[in-house]
Motif scaffolding. Structure first.
Motif, PDB file in Angstrom:
ATOM      1  N   LEU A  86       0.830  -1.199   0.000  1.00  0.00           N
ATOM      2  CA  LEU A  86       0.000   0.000   0.000  1.00  0.00           C
ATOM      3  C   LEU A  86       0.867   1.251   0.000  1.00  0.00           C
ATOM      4  N   ALA A  87       2.054   1.187   0.649  1.00  0.00           N
ATOM      5  CA  ALA A  87       2.955   2.346   0.594  1.00  0.00           C
ATOM      6  C   ALA A  87       3.416   2.591  -0.835  1.00  0.00           C
ATOM      7  N   ILE A  88       3.712   1.511  -1.561  1.00  0.00           N
ATOM      8  CA  ILE A  88       4.125   1.668  -2.962  1.00  0.00           C
ATOM      9  C   ILE A  88       2.993   2.256  -3.787  1.00  0.00           C
ATOM     10  N   ILE A  89       1.744   1.784  -3.526  1.00  0.00           N
ATOM     11  CA  ILE A  89       0.616   2.312  -4.305  1.00  0.00           C
ATOM     12  C   ILE A  89       0.402   3.784  -4.002  1.00  0.00           C
TER      13      ILE A  89
ATOM     14  N   SER B 149      11.121  -4.517   9.672  1.00  0.00           N
ATOM     15  CA  SER B 149      11.682  -3.967   8.433  1.00  0.00           C
ATOM     16  C   SER B 149      10.574  -3.532   7.487  1.00  0.00           C
ATOM     17  N   ALA B 150       9.438  -4.262   7.475  1.00  0.00           N
ATOM     18  CA  ALA B 150       8.322  -3.848   6.628  1.00  0.00           C
ATOM     19  C   ALA B 150       7.780  -2.502   7.088  1.00  0.00           C
ATOM     20  N   VAL B 155       7.116   3.232   5.934  1.00  0.00           N
ATOM     21  CA  VAL B 155       7.204   4.648   6.304  1.00  0.00           C
ATOM     22  C   VAL B 155       8.121   5.387   5.331  1.00  0.00           C
ATOM     23  N   LEU B 156       9.237   4.731   4.980  1.00  0.00           N
ATOM     24  CA  LEU B 156      10.212   5.358   4.082  1.00  0.00           C
ATOM     25  C   LEU B 156       9.612   5.586   2.701  1.00  0.00           C
ATOM     26  N   LYS B 160       6.811  11.857   2.136  1.00  0.00           N
ATOM     27  CA  LYS B 160       7.042  12.830   1.063  1.00  0.00           C
ATOM     28  C   LYS B 160       8.500  13.263   1.089  1.00  0.00           C
ATOM     29  N   GLU B 161       9.115  13.355  -0.082  1.00  0.00           N
ATOM     30  CA  GLU B 161      10.477  13.871  -0.126  1.00  0.00           C
ATOM     31  C   GLU B 161      10.436  15.374   0.080  1.00  0.00           C
TER      32      GLU B 161
END
Lengths: 109, 162
Positions: A86-89, B149-150, B155-156, B160-161
């Motif tokens: 979901l973070a990638i999406i 690690s997930a 979070v990473l 937002k950059e």
């Protein structure tokens, strides 16, 4: 609880395998026919769950608790996978303003 | 006995609704119902620990995460671009071929023995905890590192950059 599980004891193993196969195939169809990335992800969850059910049934059929422990690990893995996916999406949505997978064709040769 | 067939029918019905409903939010809600029927399956098999974990982790955590993502990105519109009908038919045929192959191999194996719960304590927390913390102690600890690690990765990625 005991009388409920006594009632289930006449179900053949075949029917459980059939149910899992049908739901797994529905998940595959969902991956193939949808274009929304989140719905595709949900279809993958459906496939994971059908395999979980089958692992549990085989664990009870063989009277071996290791199968159910394995299902527990699969669930932990699925939780990690969902968080990263979901973070990638979300990142894709922020960059392209859509989650249509047909936009993501830059790796195509 | 007929309870299993009723619940199995509900599982298949709701999972079909998951992939065929146009609105993604409706898909998530149908997926919650599908997972609820899976919880009933676990309880019918007397796998109480897995039933509870399925209920809490899948229905309570994972699908709420899906719902949050969908609603925060405001994607609950019905204007999703749909694939052409040809591609849809090809996809359904592909999934159907997989199903036919699986059913054919099932027919060849020809196993009709019933699933018998020999040890009623098999799926209880006490028994599973003993197996988990004796036989599978190392994988259990490794899975905690995996979850950490997930979390860091998620979070990473989602940050937002600046």
């Amino acid at each position: 609880m005991q009388h409920i599980s006594n009632a289930i004891q006449t179900i053949p193993l075949n029917h459980y395998i059939l149910l899992s196969a049908i739901i797994f195939s529905i998940g595959v169809m969902g991956v193939l026919i949808r274009r929304n990335a989140i719905v595709i992800f949900m279809s993958v969850e459906l496939m994971l769950n059908s395999v979980n059910l089958l692992l549990t049934v085989f664990s009870i059929y063989r009277n071996d608790a290791a199968g159910q422990v394995f299902v527990f690990f699969v669930m932990a893995l699925a939780a990690a996978e969902v968080a990263v996916g979901l973070a990638i999406i979300v990142m894709i949505y922020r960059n392209t303003n859509t989650i249509d997978i047909n936009v993501l064709n830059r790796l195509k040769w | 006995m007929s309870l299993f067939y009723f619940v199995a029918f509900l599982s298949v019905f709701f999972s079909l609704l998951v992939i065929f409903s146009k609105n993604p939010v409706h898909s998530v809600l149908y997926l919650i119902l599908t997972f609820f029927t899976f919880t009933i399956h676990y309880f019918l098999l007397n796998a109480q620990f897995l039933g509870i974990v399925n209920f809490i982790v899948y229905m309570g955590a994972i699908l709420v995460l899906f719902l949050y993502t969908l609603m925060l990105m405001n994607l609950n519109t019905e204007t999703e671009p749909v694939k052409s009908n040809l591609l849809k038919i090809i996809g359904v045929i592909g999934g159907g071929c997989l199903l036919v192959t699986l059913i054919a191999s099932l027919k060849i194996s020809g196993n009709t023995e019933p699933v018998i719960l020999r040890d009623p304590n098999l799926g209880l927390v006490k028994n599973l905890g003993k197996v988990l913390f004796h036989q599978f102690l190392l994988p259990f600890e490794v899975s905690s590192i995996l979850l950490l690690s997930a979390m860091v990765g998620a979070v990473l990625l989602a940050k937002k950059e600046s």
